[in-house]
Design a protein around this motif. Sequence first.
Motif, mmCIF file in Angstrom:
data_model
loop_
_atom_site.group_PDB
_atom_site.id
_atom_site.type_symbol
_atom_site.label_atom_id
_atom_site.label_comp_id
_atom_site.label_asym_id
_atom_site.label_seq_id
_atom_site.Cartn_x
_atom_site.Cartn_y
_atom_site.Cartn_z
ATOM 1 N N ILE A 39 0.834 -1.198 0.000
ATOM 2 C CA ILE A 39 0.000 0.000 0.000
ATOM 3 C C ILE A 39 0.871 1.251 0.000
ATOM 4 N N LYS A 40 1.961 1.259 0.777
ATOM 5 C CA LYS A 40 2.886 2.396 0.770
ATOM 6 C C LYS A 40 3.449 2.625 -0.625
ATOM 7 N N SER A 41 3.825 1.539 -1.299
ATOM 8 C CA SER A 41 4.362 1.640 -2.657
ATOM 9 C C SER A 41 3.315 2.220 -3.608
ATOM 10 N N GLN A 42 2.074 1.759 -3.505
ATOM 11 C CA GLN A 42 1.006 2.257 -4.369
ATOM 12 C C GLN A 42 0.705 3.724 -4.077
ATOM 13 N N ARG A 43 0.821 4.136 -2.825
ATOM 14 C CA ARG A 43 0.607 5.543 -2.485
ATOM 15 C C ARG A 43 1.676 6.421 -3.125
ATOM 16 N N ARG A 44 2.925 5.933 -3.152
ATOM 17 C CA ARG A 44 4.002 6.708 -3.794
ATOM 18 C C ARG A 44 3.720 6.867 -5.279
ATOM 19 N N VAL A 45 3.259 5.807 -5.928
ATOM 20 C CA VAL A 45 2.933 5.876 -7.352
ATOM 21 C C VAL A 45 1.780 6.852 -7.561
ATOM 22 N N GLY A 46 0.753 6.770 -6.708
ATOM 23 C CA GLY A 46 -0.386 7.682 -6.813
ATOM 24 C C GLY A 46 0.026 9.129 -6.606
ATOM 25 N N ALA A 47 0.892 9.365 -5.624
ATOM 26 C CA ALA A 47 1.367 10.724 -5.352
ATOM 27 C C ALA A 47 2.177 11.260 -6.534
ATOM 28 N N SER A 48 2.951 10.398 -7.189
ATOM 29 C CA SER A 48 3.712 10.816 -8.368
ATOM 30 C C SER A 48 2.775 11.223 -9.503
ATOM 31 N N PHE A 49 1.680 10.479 -9.669
ATOM 32 C CA PHE A 49 0.712 10.812 -10.710
ATOM 33 C C PHE A 49 0.033 12.146 -10.413
ATOM 34 N N ILE A 50 -0.332 12.362 -9.147
ATOM 35 C CA ILE A 50 -0.948 13.631 -8.748
ATOM 36 C C ILE A 50 0.031 14.781 -9.010
ATOM 37 N N ASN A 51 1.311 14.586 -8.703
ATOM 38 C CA ASN A 51 2.321 15.609 -8.955
ATOM 39 C C ASN A 51 2.434 15.913 -10.453
ATOM 40 N N PHE A 52 2.367 14.865 -11.276
ATOM 41 C CA PHE A 52 2.379 15.065 -12.725
ATOM 42 C C PHE A 52 1.178 15.909 -13.157
ATOM 43 N N LEU A 53 -0.016 15.598 -12.613
ATOM 44 C CA LEU A 53 -1.213 16.369 -12.968
ATOM 45 C C LEU A 53 -1.068 17.831 -12.571
ATOM 46 N N ARG A 68 -9.163 16.181 -13.453
ATOM 47 C CA ARG A 68 -9.340 17.480 -12.779
ATOM 48 C C ARG A 68 -10.059 17.286 -11.456
ATOM 49 N N LEU A 69 -11.079 16.416 -11.463
ATOM 50 C CA LEU A 69 -11.830 16.126 -10.240
ATOM 51 C C LEU A 69 -10.927 15.466 -9.200
ATOM 52 N N LEU A 70 -10.125 14.517 -9.643
ATOM 53 C CA LEU A 70 -9.178 13.852 -8.754
ATOM 54 C C LEU A 70 -8.205 14.860 -8.147
ATOM 55 N N LEU A 71 -7.694 15.765 -8.959
ATOM 56 C CA LEU A 71 -6.764 16.792 -8.496
ATOM 57 C C LEU A 71 -7.415 17.711 -7.475
ATOM 58 N N PHE A 73 -10.019 16.986 -5.432
ATOM 59 C CA PHE A 73 -10.218 16.261 -4.173
ATOM 60 C C PHE A 73 -8.898 16.045 -3.442
ATOM 61 N N TRP A 74 -7.842 15.755 -4.183
ATOM 62 C CA TRP A 74 -6.532 15.537 -3.561
ATOM 63 C C TRP A 74 -6.036 16.815 -2.879
ATOM 64 N N SER A 75 -6.250 17.961 -3.538
ATOM 65 C CA SER A 75 -5.833 19.237 -2.955
ATOM 66 C C SER A 75 -6.592 19.515 -1.662
ATOM 67 N N GLU A 76 -7.893 19.228 -1.658
ATOM 68 C CA GLU A 76 -8.683 19.431 -0.447
ATOM 69 C C GLU A 76 -8.244 18.468 0.648
ATOM 70 N N TYR A 77 -7.943 17.225 0.286
ATOM 71 C CA TYR A 77 -7.511 16.206 1.251
ATOM 72 C C TYR A 77 -6.198 16.619 1.911
ATOM 73 N N ASN A 78 -5.262 17.131 1.127
ATOM 74 C CA ASN A 78 -3.955 17.502 1.653
ATOM 75 C C ASN A 78 -3.928 18.880 2.316
ATOM 76 N N GLY A 79 -4.734 19.809 1.833
ATOM 77 C CA GLY A 79 -4.665 21.179 2.316
ATOM 78 C C GLY A 79 -5.642 21.503 3.424
ATOM 79 N N LYS A 80 -6.913 21.479 3.089
ATOM 80 C CA LYS A 80 -7.937 21.937 4.012
ATOM 81 C C LYS A 80 -8.577 20.808 4.799
#
Length: 85
Positions: A39-53, A68-71, A73-80
């Motif tokens: 799961i940690k490995s998959q999270r790193r891959v997911g985080a890399s994809f979000i960074n690319f977006l 765009r929707l994924l981006l 939600f990810w911003s809200e999850y990490n920020g607010k």
Amino acid sequence: MTEEKVQKQATKEYGPYEFKLEGLEDGYRVTFKGNKEEIKSQRRVGASFINFLRQAEKAGWPIPFPFRLLLKFWSEYNGKGEKVG
């Protein structure tokens, strides 16, 4: 934090993963469990994809709607998002 009352629950195992869906009084909760290292490995891959977006968005590239929707939600999850635990 208040105790949430679970009204319905379904659990299913699929390979090395366990999925649980709980129906609460005011919504739903979905839980995924599996091998911690995988799961940690998959999270790193997911985080890399979000960074690319993010970089593609900054460069002005057109981002398809689901990404765009994924981006967003990810911003809200990490920020607010509300910190738990």
